[in-house]
Design an enzyme around this catalytic site. Structure first.
Site, short mmCIF file in Angstrom:
data_model
loop_
_atom_site.label_atom_id
_atom_site.label_comp_id
_atom_site.label_asym_id
_atom_site.label_seq_id
_atom_site.Cartn_x
_atom_site.Cartn_y
_atom_site.Cartn_z
CG LEU A 155 4.89 -36.21 -17.39
CD1 LEU A 155 4.75 -35.99 -15.89
CD2 LEU A 155 4.77 -37.69 -17.73
CB ALA A 156 -0.47 -35.16 -21.27
CB CYS A 157 0.16 -32.01 -16.95
SG CYS A 157 1.63 -32.78 -16.28
N GLY A 158 2.44 -30.92 -19.35
CA GLY A 158 3.48 -29.92 -19.60
C GLY A 158 4.67 -30.09 -18.66
#
Ligand SMILES: Cc1cc2nc3c(=O)[nH]c(=O)nc-3n(C[C@H](O)[C@H](O)[C@H](O)COP(=O)(O)O)c2cc1C
Length: 187
Positions: free
Chosen positions: A162-165
């Site tokens: 995900l974009a948050c890592g």
């Protein structure tokens, strides 16, 4: 596709609504494909969506003015006229915030007001994109369940980085799969 089949193909009016997720850039591909196929697209973006994508991009790709606020209609594109115009509504990407607001019936922004004014007369589809915690949160799960029960089509989410890592559930479903489903309305 032969010329005669092309002529038979329905040219649809699609309202693409973007909310504040990193996945906003992926919706550009959808707009581009729709316009290339001869469909008309009007984009609505929340203020948060404009942190992730520029109005110029959405207007250039769609060829229509972008609508953000409920009260800044330049071309009479408000919640009621959008409902008269549209064949399909797609919220893509849809944030947890917007999904939860839709499920609560809030009409303080253009997406919420349009959803209520539509009242399921035209298909209203939602493609969620968010962090796994937000997606699996019982409030979001309940909202998704309620919106499905009421008649919205809600896309599944993808899994992966995900974009948050984090790695997990919550990615916007692949654009090819969203496009495939859209063919039901566009053909
Ligand atoms: C860098 C960044 C990325 C974000 N990505 C998401 C996301 O993918 N999904 C989500 O639900 N919220 C995400 N958010 C939070 C939303 O932008 C925030 O809840 C916002 O109020 C949503 O407003 P809207 O639903 O009116 O667009 C993100 C915030 C930041 C700062």
């Amino acid at each position: 596709m032969s010329k005669s089949n092309e002529a038979k193909k329905k040219q649809a009016n699609v309202v693409l609504m973007l909310t504040g997720s990193i996945a906003c850039y992926k919706s550009c591909e959808l707009i581009s494909r729709l316009v290339k196929e001869g469909h008309s697209v009007r984009c609505v973006a929340t203020e948060a969506a404009l942190q992730f994508i520029g109005a110029a991009t959405l207007e250039a790709l769609s060829g229509n003015p972008l609508q953000v606020g409920m009260f800044d209609a330049k071309m009479n594109i408000d919640h009621v006229s959008l409902n008269k115009w549209a064949d399909l509504f797609l919220v893509c990407p849809a944030t947890a915030n917007t999904i939860n607001k839709l499920a609560a019936g809030l009409a303080e922004d253009l997406i919420g007001a349009t959803f209520l004014a539509n009242n399921f007369k035209k298909p209203f589809w939602i493609a969620p994109a968010m962090n796994e915690g937000m997606y699996l949160h019982p409030v979001t799960s309940r909202s998704i369940g309620l919106l499905r029960e009421l008649g919205c089509f809600i896309f599944e989410v993808g899994e992966g980085r995900l974009a948050c890592g984090d790695v997990g559930k919550g990615k916007l479903l692949e654009i090819d799969l969203i496009w495939e489903k859209m063919q039901e309305v566009l053909r």
